[in-house]
Design a protein around this motif. Sequence first.
Motif, PDB file in Angstrom:
ATOM      1  N   HIS A  12      97.974 -39.892  15.215  1.00  0.00           N
ATOM      2  CA  HIS A  12      97.960 -40.656  16.259  1.00  0.00           C
ATOM      3  C   HIS A  12      96.229 -40.571  17.156  1.00  0.00           C
ATOM      4  O   HIS A  12      95.472 -39.788  16.937  1.00  0.00           O
ATOM      5  CB  HIS A  12      98.776 -39.683  17.359  1.00  0.00           C
ATOM      6  CG  HIS A  12     100.140 -39.475  16.526  1.00  0.00           C
ATOM      7  ND1 HIS A  12     101.302 -40.131  16.381  1.00  0.00           N
ATOM      8  CD2 HIS A  12     100.260 -38.199  15.836  1.00  0.00           C
ATOM      9  CE1 HIS A  12     102.266 -39.701  15.759  1.00  0.00           C
ATOM     10  NE2 HIS A  12     101.885 -38.982  15.049  1.00  0.00           N
ATOM     11  N   SER A  23     100.823 -43.917  16.092  1.00  0.00           N
ATOM     12  CA  SER A  23     101.000 -44.025  17.171  1.00  0.00           C
ATOM     13  C   SER A  23      99.918 -44.116  17.637  1.00  0.00           C
ATOM     14  O   SER A  23      99.162 -43.229  18.024  1.00  0.00           O
ATOM     15  CB  SER A  23     101.840 -43.194  18.007  1.00  0.00           C
ATOM     16  OG  SER A  23     101.560 -42.055  18.555  1.00  0.00           O
ATOM     17  N   VAL A  57     102.643 -49.498  13.374  1.00  0.00           N
ATOM     18  CA  VAL A  57     101.647 -48.246  14.009  1.00  0.00           C
ATOM     19  C   VAL A  57     102.913 -48.545  15.650  1.00  0.00           C
ATOM     20  O   VAL A  57     102.273 -49.803  15.625  1.00  0.00           O
ATOM     21  CB  VAL A  57     100.595 -48.346  14.089  1.00  0.00           C
ATOM     22  CG1 VAL A  57      99.816 -47.724  15.505  1.00  0.00           C
ATOM     23  CG2 VAL A  57      99.537 -48.163  13.340  1.00  0.00           C
ATOM     24  N   LEU A  67      95.509 -46.441  11.275  1.00  0.00           N
ATOM     25  CA  LEU A  67      96.075 -45.779  11.540  1.00  0.00           C
ATOM     26  C   LEU A  67      97.034 -45.844  10.641  1.00  0.00           C
ATOM     27  O   LEU A  67      97.872 -46.510   9.977  1.00  0.00           O
ATOM     28  CB  LEU A  67      96.871 -44.890  13.223  1.00  0.00           C
ATOM     29  CG  LEU A  67      96.165 -44.825  14.233  1.00  0.00           C
ATOM     30  CD1 LEU A  67      97.024 -45.538  15.710  1.00  0.00           C
ATOM     31  CD2 LEU A  67      95.758 -43.555  14.115  1.00  0.00           C
TER      32      LEU A  67
END
Length: 246
Positions: free
Chosen positions: A84, A134, A174, A129
């Motif tokens: 994240h 996120s 994501v 990611l």
Amino acid sequence: MTNQHVLVIGGSSGMGLALAARLLHTGHRVTIAGRSAARLATAHRELVAPDGAAAGRLATAQVDVGVEDQVAALAAPAGAPYDHVVVTAVDAVGAYAPLPEFTFEAARAVLTTKILGPWLVAKHLGTALPAGGSLVFTSGAAAYRPGPGASMIATANGALESLARSLALELAPVRVNVVSPGWVDTPIWDTLAGTAKGDRFAAMAARLPTGRVGTPDDIAQAMVALMDNGFITGTVLHVDGGHRLV
């Protein structure tokens, strides 16, 4: 979230620092990033003071979120990749001024840190990611309750939320979300309000349905919730004590 690696850009103070502390306390690996090497070093000492073992899970990185080469350099962390990325950085000192006194340079600085910076983060880090990872950005109540002298910060906050909705589609799976704080007791207020800080906070607290202004940990809790819930994307989470309603 279990033993994940979170990059917090703006993690050397205020809301970002509170988020880093909360994540370290629950066993995550954290990298805090910011422009000032001195503030990063101070934050590192503060974060590991309660638990020296956390030092092995905490790293720092010096970066100006508005400089593309520096943001791109964050995309290859040593060790575990990021799960994240959270951006709390803002150039708030020059963000408030009456329109006749608001310089173009100050306006550009606000837009760079609040809009272009998160866009660069999405460009260089968001695409790397993992699925279910996120990005979390930070807007603010000024997008909904602007006041005199806040033209650029209100504009930037509103634009950032639009950017996040677009990125939630482009970067899927994501996730991309935004936390919108109200008035929060962070160190920047010592500069913005000076000795009037206490009086201004008391006046705002009397207006808010919650009866108080926010704390950095209020915002940190909301950010963790957005990272943790894999079914939330393209959303603005308001953590403003009801500021939008009054």
